[in-house]
Design a protein around this motif. Structure first.
Motif, PDB file in Angstrom:
ATOM      1  N   GLU A 247      14.946  10.593  -6.386  1.00 32.62           N
ATOM      2  CA  GLU A 247      15.291  11.318  -5.164  1.00 32.62           C
ATOM      3  C   GLU A 247      15.715  10.376  -4.048  1.00 32.62           C
ATOM      4  O   GLU A 247      16.584  10.707  -3.246  1.00 32.62           O
TER       5      GLU A 247
ATOM      6  N   PHE B  41       5.588  18.059  -9.627  1.00 33.68           N
ATOM      7  CA  PHE B  41       6.528  19.151  -9.900  1.00 33.68           C
ATOM      8  C   PHE B  41       7.963  18.720  -9.581  1.00 33.68           C
ATOM      9  O   PHE B  41       8.879  18.929 -10.384  1.00 33.68           O
ATOM     10  N   ARG B  42       8.165  18.089  -8.447  1.00 33.14           N
ATOM     11  CA  ARG B  42       9.515  17.608  -8.076  1.00 33.14           C
ATOM     12  C   ARG B  42      10.032  16.613  -9.120  1.00 33.14           C
ATOM     13  O   ARG B  42      11.179  16.681  -9.556  1.00 33.14           O
ATOM     14  N   ASN B  43       9.150  15.665  -9.480  1.00 34.14           N
ATOM     15  CA  ASN B  43       9.571  14.637 -10.429  1.00 34.14           C
ATOM     16  C   ASN B  43       9.907  15.229 -11.789  1.00 34.14           C
ATOM     17  O   ASN B  43      10.820  14.755 -12.472  1.00 34.14           O
TER      18      ASN B  43
ATOM     19  N   MET C 128      24.696   5.004 -12.098  1.00 39.02           N
ATOM     20  CA  MET C 128      25.583   6.048 -11.579  1.00 39.02           C
ATOM     21  C   MET C 128      26.978   5.504 -11.273  1.00 39.02           C
ATOM     22  O   MET C 128      27.933   6.281 -11.144  1.00 39.02           O
TER      23      MET C 128
ATOM     24  N   LEU D  75      23.838  14.903 -10.192  1.00 44.59           N
ATOM     25  CA  LEU D  75      24.706  14.297  -9.170  1.00 44.59           C
ATOM     26  C   LEU D  75      25.980  13.753  -9.788  1.00 44.59           C
ATOM     27  O   LEU D  75      27.075  13.921  -9.252  1.00 44.59           O
TER      28      LEU D  75
ATOM     29  N   ASN E 140      13.283  16.840 -11.452  1.00 41.33           N
ATOM     30  CA  ASN E 140      14.314  15.822 -11.225  1.00 41.33           C
ATOM     31  C   ASN E 140      14.537  14.908 -12.418  1.00 41.33           C
ATOM     32  O   ASN E 140      15.542  14.198 -12.489  1.00 41.33           O
TER      33      ASN E 140
ATOM     34  N   LEU F 170      18.072  15.265 -11.897  1.00 43.34           N
ATOM     35  CA  LEU F 170      18.771  15.074 -10.626  1.00 43.34           C
ATOM     36  C   LEU F 170      19.940  14.094 -10.725  1.00 43.34           C
ATOM     37  O   LEU F 170      21.043  14.367 -10.213  1.00 43.34           O
TER      38      LEU F 170
ATOM     39  N   VAL G  35      19.012  26.141  -6.969  1.00 46.61           N
ATOM     40  CA  VAL G  35      19.254  24.696  -6.873  1.00 46.61           C
ATOM     41  C   VAL G  35      18.504  23.955  -7.979  1.00 46.61           C
ATOM     42  O   VAL G  35      19.012  23.002  -8.580  1.00 46.61           O
ATOM     43  N   LEU G  36      17.306  24.434  -8.314  1.00 44.06           N
ATOM     44  CA  LEU G  36      16.527  23.785  -9.366  1.00 44.06           C
ATOM     45  C   LEU G  36      17.104  24.100 -10.750  1.00 44.06           C
ATOM     46  O   LEU G  36      17.083  23.253 -11.647  1.00 44.06           O
TER      47      LEU G  36
ATOM     48  N   ILE H 102      14.317  27.285   0.515  1.00 40.63           N
ATOM     49  CA  ILE H 102      14.728  25.956   0.068  1.00 40.63           C
ATOM     50  C   ILE H 102      16.062  25.603   0.717  1.00 40.63           C
ATOM     51  O   ILE H 102      17.015  26.380   0.664  1.00 40.63           O
TER      52      ILE H 102
ATOM     53  N   PRO I 264      14.382  28.616  -8.438  1.00 36.80           N
ATOM     54  CA  PRO I 264      15.475  28.882  -7.494  1.00 36.80           C
ATOM     55  C   PRO I 264      16.781  28.249  -8.019  1.00 36.80           C
ATOM     56  O   PRO I 264      16.733  27.319  -8.830  1.00 36.80           O
TER      57      PRO I 264
ATOM     58  N   TRP J 125      16.662  18.350  -1.608  1.00 33.88           N
ATOM     59  CA  TRP J 125      16.213  19.739  -1.487  1.00 33.88           C
ATOM     60  C   TRP J 125      14.765  19.765  -1.024  1.00 33.88           C
ATOM     61  O   TRP J 125      13.956  18.957  -1.439  1.00 33.88           O
TER      62      TRP J 125
END
Lengths: 169, 426
Positions: B142, A96-98, B49, A160, A101, A156, A146-147, B25, A144, B153
């Motif tokens: 990340e 899910f994070r990946n 980057m 950035l 991101n 991600l 931030v996501l 979060i 949320p 996060w």
């Protein structure tokens, strides 16, 4: 219709506990190119599944999709294969994070996953928090803040870079 | 003030935000960012980057473990890129292809400390809970972001307690407990949860056994796992060169809120085995005894520490590996390999017919020890996914080192208690 947050199209369905070694075998992690990775997505399931994946837009799965490795390529290879969203009864934490991101829409909705038919159509609006499938609309808790910001920037790293460009951290 | 779990305390410490509750979060600032074979991808992303300054180079740790030594020009070039980057940026904690598996190497070198928040490009980063740290796996993007911003996060997880009381019967080990729990709770039974292990068995465990526990908690979906630091932990940290006055031990409060408590009675447990192709497909070893094996692999961050090698060597003592079966032993780290060499454990394994390979992830990461179509391996690793070790048409079973060694002797899956029972008692 027309919302930039609305993605979807043709469905390909999978079962439960689809793991990262099946999504992208470890031997192909020497690449980070989405197109190259997509060539090997779901290779253990055979060429027919792979061909159907490339002709699909939405991956629908049962519980614990993406369990196993932290390999980010499990999300990247789906993007490379042209997948716009993954809707599952549940996800493994790291997948899910990946997904978020790397800018891949990932939505947990057991009801929508249940209602999906292989080869049918599904549309996800991740801003409104809805999944449309088979004439029904299923709500889910919107991401949320931030996501949402990460998704809006396409992942991600782009997020950035956009932050740096905007002079904020 | 409300009582807090370990996860709440660890994330509060890493984020500087007080009174966190599950579901919240926040941005956390990890103490350490581990990247293994994914390091080169982080470096390429950083180049893309256009960022040249790191948030804190002293929090970066890189270990070349999954493809060691390099298998071809491409992986060699990836390693070279990492070496050059470490040199240029001043990454002190760079461990090259001769070091071993990242998790074990970092703990041996005193880089993992109680109360710390650690992220790694490997799902089994939950293992750092063996020393009372909050460890969790993330993707390479990340880690790259943490290199630059120092933060990521993180959602505050709910917590589950797993209480194991009583000693284990002879021939039964920490790995059997974890396989049993994974089988009972399921591969997603603890998704997004923080797992706290306790009970009389857990208190008596070595750090190596705690590593096996916290490593395998990931296979139930756990976000992190934790064993409360005690004298055993302190002795390990002493040996790893960590000054005691630098420790910041975090313990859960009495009366903290847990979503559930799971209990397991140690003495009643028999040896367990995970059957292809999912880790939670667990049965008693007796249920699949007699299954023909082509290969046995004793390795991985789950079960290739020194005590694991000793257990295997003791079972194999006085026996030979079955004709036609390949026994591959891959010590988890260079330090463990040296120790096993000094003590004669390696010699015992070799005399029994084992092939010893260099420290690292080895066959578990698909590097050497691959299987042909139709073959079967019994492995002490943590995953038995289809195609993970070679052919998509091959099978992986998972067990303790004792079951693996006993099965290597017979060439078929064997309950280790049968071999031990027939051994001549000195």
């Amino acid at each position: 219709m027309g919302s930039e947050h609305r993605v979807g199209g043709k469905i390909i369905t999978f079962g439960e506990n689809v793991n990262t070694d099946v999504i992208i075998p470890g031997r192909y992690l020497v690449s980070i190119d989405p197109a190259e990775l997509a060539e090997h997505a779901f290779e253990p399931l055979g060429p027919e599944t792979q061909a159907r994946l490339r002709a699909s837009d939405v991956v629908v799965a049962g519980r614990n999709f993406g369990c196993g490795s932290a390999r980010e390529q499990a999300a990247t290879c789906l993007i490379g294969a042209g997948i716009k969203a993954v809707v599952a009864a549940s996800f493994s934490r790291v997948f899910f994070r990946n997904a978020i991101n790397t800018g891949l829409v990932a939505v947990e909705s057991p009801a929508a996953a249940e209602a999906a038919a292989d080869g049918g159509e599904m549309w996800v609006d991740y801003d409104a928090g809805t999944v449309e499938v088979g004439g029904q609309t299923f709500p889910f808790s919107p991401y949320p803040q931030v996501l949402r910001e990460i998704m809006a920037d396409g992942g991600l790293i782009p997020h950035l870079m956009a932050s740096f460009a905007g002079g904020k951290q | 003030m409300t009582a807090k779990t370990f996860a709440q305390k660890a994330i509060e410490r890493a984020s500087g935000v007080a009174d966190l509750v599950p579901g919240q979060i926040v941005d956390a600032f990890p103490d350490l960012y581990m990247s293994h074979t994914a390091s080169w991808r982080c470096i390429r992303t950083l180049e893309k980057m256009g960022v040249e300054e790191l948030y804190d180079v002293n929090r970066v740790a890189m270990v070349m473990d999954h493809l060691s030594p390099a298998m071809n020009a491409k992986t060699a070039a990836d390693h070279a890129l990492c070496r050059e980057f470490a040199q240029k940026m001043g990454v002190k904690n760079f461990f090259d292809v001769n070091s071993g598996i990242a998790h074990i190497v970092l703990m041996e070198h005193g880089l993992v400390r109680p109360g710390q928040f650690i992220i790694g490009t490997d799902s089994h980063s939950t293992i750092y809970g063996a020393l009372g740290a909050f460890g969790t796996g993330v993707g390479f993007s990340e880690i790259t972001a943490a290199w630059v911003t120092g933060k990521l996060w993180v959602k505050v997880p709910e917590s589950v307690r797993i209480v194991i009381d009583g000693d284990l019967a002879p021939g039964v080990y920490a790995k059997d407990i974890m396989l049993k729990l994974i089988g009972d709770l399921g591969a997603d039974g603890l998704t997004y949860e923080s797992v706290e292990f306790s009970g009389s068995y857990v208190e008596g465990m070595s750090v190596s056994e705690r590593m096996t526990f916290c490593n395998l908690a990931m296979e139930m979906g756990a976000k992190n796992a934790f064993v409360a630091p005690d004298d055993t932990t302190l002795a390990y940290l002493d040996e790893a060169g960590v000054p005691r006055d630098e420790l910041d031990i975090l313990l859960p409060d009495e009366g903290a809120t847990y979503r559930a408590t799971v209990r397991l009675d140690g003495p009643t447990l028999a040896p367990q085995i995970a059957v292809p192709h999912t880790v939670d497909n667990v049965v008693g070893v007796g249920d699949v005894a007699g299954t023909k094996l082509d290969q046995v692999f004793i390795g991985s961050c789950a079960n290739a520490k020194y005590d694991d090698l000793v257990i295997a060597a003791d079972v194999l003592a006085g026996h030979r590996v079955a004709p036609g079966l390949r026994l591959i032993v891959t010590p988890a780290s260079a330090k463990i390999m040296a120790q096993a060499s000094d003590s004669g454990v390696l010699t015992k394994l070799i005399q029994a017919g084992a092939m010893i390979t260099n420290p690292g992830c080895g066959a578990c990461a698909g590097n050497g020890g691959a299987m042909a179509d139709g073959e079967t391996t019994l492995s002490t690793a943590n995953r038995n996914f289809q195609g993970r070790m070679g052919s998509y048409d091959s099978k992986i079973f998972l067990s303790s080192p004792a079951t693996a060694a006993a099965s290597a002797i017979r060439g078929v899956i064997t309950d280790p208690r049968e071999i031990v029972a027939t051994a001549v008692v000195a």
